[in-house]
Each structure stands twice: as C-alpha cells, then as structure tokens.
Design a protein around this motif. Sequence first.
Motif, PDB file in Angstrom:
ATOM      1  N   ALA A  95      -6.366  10.639   4.019  1.00 45.15           N
ATOM      2  CA  ALA A  95      -5.076   9.216   3.681  1.00 45.15           C
ATOM      3  C   ALA A  95      -5.649   7.632   3.383  1.00 45.15           C
ATOM      4  N   CYS A  96      -6.061   7.688   4.576  1.00 46.03           N
ATOM      5  CA  CYS A  96      -6.522   6.053   3.859  1.00 46.03           C
ATOM      6  C   CYS A  96      -7.232   5.708   3.457  1.00 46.03           C
ATOM      7  N   ALA A  97      -8.139   6.527   2.864  1.00 48.82           N
ATOM      8  CA  ALA A  97      -9.430   6.221   1.770  1.00 48.82           C
ATOM      9  C   ALA A  97      -8.347   6.317   0.660  1.00 48.82           C
ATOM     10  N   ALA A  98      -7.669   7.499   0.211  1.00 47.43           N
ATOM     11  CA  ALA A  98      -7.065   7.784  -0.577  1.00 47.43           C
ATOM     12  C   ALA A  98      -5.810   6.503  -1.120  1.00 47.43           C
ATOM     13  N   SER A  99      -5.214   5.799  -0.262  1.00 52.55           N
ATOM     14  CA  SER A  99      -4.472   4.549  -0.308  1.00 52.55           C
ATOM     15  C   SER A  99      -4.824   3.630  -0.829  1.00 52.55           C
ATOM     16  N   ASP A 100      -5.990   3.138  -0.304  1.00 53.60           N
ATOM     17  CA  ASP A 100      -7.359   2.168  -0.965  1.00 53.60           C
ATOM     18  C   ASP A 100      -7.268   2.486  -3.169  1.00 53.60           C
ATOM     19  N   MET A 123       0.633  -0.860   0.212  1.00 49.10           N
ATOM     20  CA  MET A 123      -0.369  -0.095  -0.755  1.00 49.10           C
ATOM     21  C   MET A 123       0.585   1.124   0.234  1.00 49.10           C
ATOM     22  N   ALA A 124       0.033   2.253  -0.497  1.00 51.03           N
ATOM     23  CA  ALA A 124       1.098   3.092  -0.844  1.00 51.03           C
ATOM     24  C   ALA A 124       1.218   4.394   0.212  1.00 51.03           C
ATOM     25  N   THR A 125       2.255   5.502   0.204  1.00 52.98           N
ATOM     26  CA  THR A 125       2.405   6.436   1.541  1.00 52.98           C
ATOM     27  C   THR A 125       1.736   7.516   1.038  1.00 52.98           C
ATOM     28  N   ILE A 126       0.809   7.833   1.718  1.00 54.87           N
ATOM     29  CA  ILE A 126       0.088   9.234   1.358  1.00 54.87           C
ATOM     30  C   ILE A 126       0.096  10.565   2.252  1.00 54.87           C
ATOM     31  N   LEU A 127       0.360  11.610   1.506  1.00 46.87           N
ATOM     32  CA  LEU A 127       0.314  13.022   2.658  1.00 46.87           C
ATOM     33  C   LEU A 127      -0.888  13.579   1.988  1.00 46.87           C
ATOM     34  N   ALA A 166      -1.751  14.831   7.251  1.00 47.75           N
ATOM     35  CA  ALA A 166      -1.246  13.533   8.103  1.00 47.75           C
ATOM     36  C   ALA A 166      -0.817  12.826   7.230  1.00 47.75           C
ATOM     37  N   VAL A 167       0.118  12.018   7.291  1.00 46.64           N
ATOM     38  CA  VAL A 167       1.366  11.004   6.449  1.00 46.64           C
ATOM     39  C   VAL A 167       0.659   9.608   7.048  1.00 46.64           C
ATOM     40  N   VAL A 168       0.632   8.580   5.812  1.00 46.75           N
ATOM     41  CA  VAL A 168      -0.076   6.812   6.160  1.00 46.75           C
ATOM     42  C   VAL A 168       0.338   6.350   5.435  1.00 46.75           C
ATOM     43  N   VAL A 189      -0.365  12.393  -3.241  1.00 48.34           N
ATOM     44  CA  VAL A 189      -0.702  13.946  -2.040  1.00 48.34           C
ATOM     45  C   VAL A 189      -1.890  13.355  -2.828  1.00 48.34           C
ATOM     46  N   ALA A 190      -3.153  13.674  -1.899  1.00 49.55           N
ATOM     47  CA  ALA A 190      -4.264  13.567  -1.155  1.00 49.55           C
ATOM     48  C   ALA A 190      -5.307  14.477  -0.853  1.00 49.55           C
TER      49      ALA A 190
END
Length: 346
Positions: free
Chosen positions: A314-319, A1-5, A17-19, A76-77
């Motif tokens: 960030a969690c939604a964006a990573s999906d 899974m990606a790392t999202i800011l 946030a960073v997730v 970035v989200a």
Amino acid sequence: MATILAIETSCDETAAAVVSHRQVLSSVVASQIDLHSRYGGVVPELASREHLLTIGDTVKEALLTSQLGWTDIDAVATTCAPGLVGALLVGMSVGKALSMVHQKPFLGTHHLEGHIYAAYLEHMDLQPPFLCLLVSGGHTSLIRVDGCGQYSVLGKTRDDAAGEAFDKVARLLELGYPGGPIIDRLAQQGNPRAFRLPEGNISLPEGGYHPYDASFSGLKTAVLRLVERLKSEGVDPLPLADIAASFQDAVVRALTKRAVRSAQDQDLPAIVLGGGVAANSGLRRTLSETAAAHGICVNVPSLKLCTANAAMVACAASDHIAHGHRSSLDLGVYSRLPLERVSELY
Ligand code: KG4
C-alpha cells in the motif's frame, strides 16, 4: 497522500492492509507456514488454494480493523510481480474485482518495491537516494533507490537467494522449515569461528572478485561437504550450533561487506534493510555496527515488516498514485519482472 487498500499473495502469506498517509491503519497477515512446513518448502498449488480460502476474510478484517468504509478508500493495489503465478492470480483477481465494484483506481505493485517502501512506514524522514539491501527467500539484491520507480540493481546473487540458502542448509541439517529463524536461534548458542566457510566471492576473468555480486550455492555445498566430513570422522552428535553459527556468520559477512562497500562507492548516506532475512539477528547487528563505523546510517525494519505484508505494498502504491500512475485492469501477473521495469506496470 491517498488511502490505499492493498492485497499481497505473491507466495505463502495472504495479506491485506489499509494505509493512509504512510500510517498503517490495519495490516492482516494469514501465514501458510504450517501448511507448507510438512513438505519442507512452499508447494505452489497448495499456496494458491489456501489463498482462495483465506483472501475474503483477510480483506474484510483489514477493512474492519481500519475503521474505514469503501467511501474512504482512494485506490486498490495488489502485488502482481514477482512471485508464484497461481498465488499472484488470486490476489490480482480479488483486487481488480474490488476496484471495479467500488469504482476505485487499480494499481499492480512490484513485491520488491514493497520491501523497499516498508522502510518509509517506520522512518518518516527517510529520503532517497539510499541503498536497499533486499534479502528474502527469493531475492538478494543491492539496489540504489533514487525515487519512486527509480531503481538500479548494483549487485545480486548469481544463484541461490540468501533466504533460500538458510532454508536449504536447515533442510540438510534436518532442522525444519523455514530454516532462517531456526538457524538464527541455534547460531546464538554456537561458535561462529568454529568452521571457516566461503563468503561466496565471484571471480572475475581479469582477476580479483566482483565487488557486489555473490554466490550462496557454493556456501550451501561447503556446509554439505563439512557435514559429510564430520560424519566420516565419526563425529556424533554433529555440532549443529557451531555449524549454524559458522554458516550464518559467512552469509552475514558476505552481505555486510558488499552493502557497506556499495554504499561507500555510491556515496549513499543510508542503507535500508528489507525482506525476510532482514529479521536475522546477526545481520541486523553486524550491518548496523559496520555501517556506523563508516558513518553510514542503517534503517532496520521491525520484525513484522520484514516478511511479506500488504502495508508495504500500500505504501509503494500511494507514492505511485501521487505521481499520477494507474494500472490497466488488463494487467497480468509476472513470475519474474526486474525492478528496473516497474514503470511498465502503469
Ligand atoms: O521475504 P520473505 O518473507 O519471503 C519471500 O518473499 O521470499 O522471506 C522468507 C525468507 C525465508 O527464506 C526464511 O528462511 C528467511 O526469510 N528468514 C530468515 C529469518 N527469518 C526469516 N532468515 C534468516 N534469519 C531469520 N531470522
């Protein structure tokens, strides 16, 4: 899974946030409650201006606390809907600029989808399908979640959101803003059976009531009439704790009944609670106990994940990234956007 800011500025919290892999590496929230409380509610223009002042430092702090650099960030989200347009625009402009400068994919994210995804941050084994009872200052919905972007709204409020009802009742009792936490605290000293208040049933033309939809505007008016009656009878001081407890009990009964019934009807094994009103102690307790009695498990978020934050975004964006979704840099902001139309963002 990606790392999202991720960035969130849809209302009165500036958050970044960073997730990574559903692990929260940093989550910074700059609340504007003090600014708006003197007006008794959020003033949209002031919210936008305050976001402008704080967004730079908030994003910097989120990146610094995560101990990552831009080379570690995959995308970035930013929340683009629903919310206050001016407030959303601040976050979106900053998010798009960062994605362009650092050449990262960009994702616009739906705020309510973020509230649903907050559950995945704390319950790693959570799997759809499940029911989400989303209760905030702007929304009250029962959502069937079947997977990323697959949402069906089963029920909703026909007028005021549950949080809005808490805020309006607190205002009419002259208790301060935001009303939810104040009423919650006061209710703990009161008798929830002191006054019988309506549960917000919606009558159907063919008879009976809508099983999942509710109305909270009538409940607010019932509290107003109660206060008027007590004053006309010379009751002084008003029994504020009993009124708060009776009002909270009516909201909690209305939400719990509808959530448990829809989970049962849809044969869903779990209910996820989300949004600012998920912090309510009465709702957390009653929903958990009632659902457990029917063999349904309830995922209650920790208090820091109930109110707006960027970790859930960030969690939604990573999906969505995992499903190959990206947004165009031409994407706009939307004051309203039904959750069922989330795919239009990608
Ligand atoms: O989700 P949120 O932070 O913002 C929106 O997107 O609306 O929710 C804010 C709402 C406010 O109406 C506030 O009064 C309510 O959540 N709230 C509560 C509690 N804490 C916050 N309502 C009831 N009980 C609480 N403990």
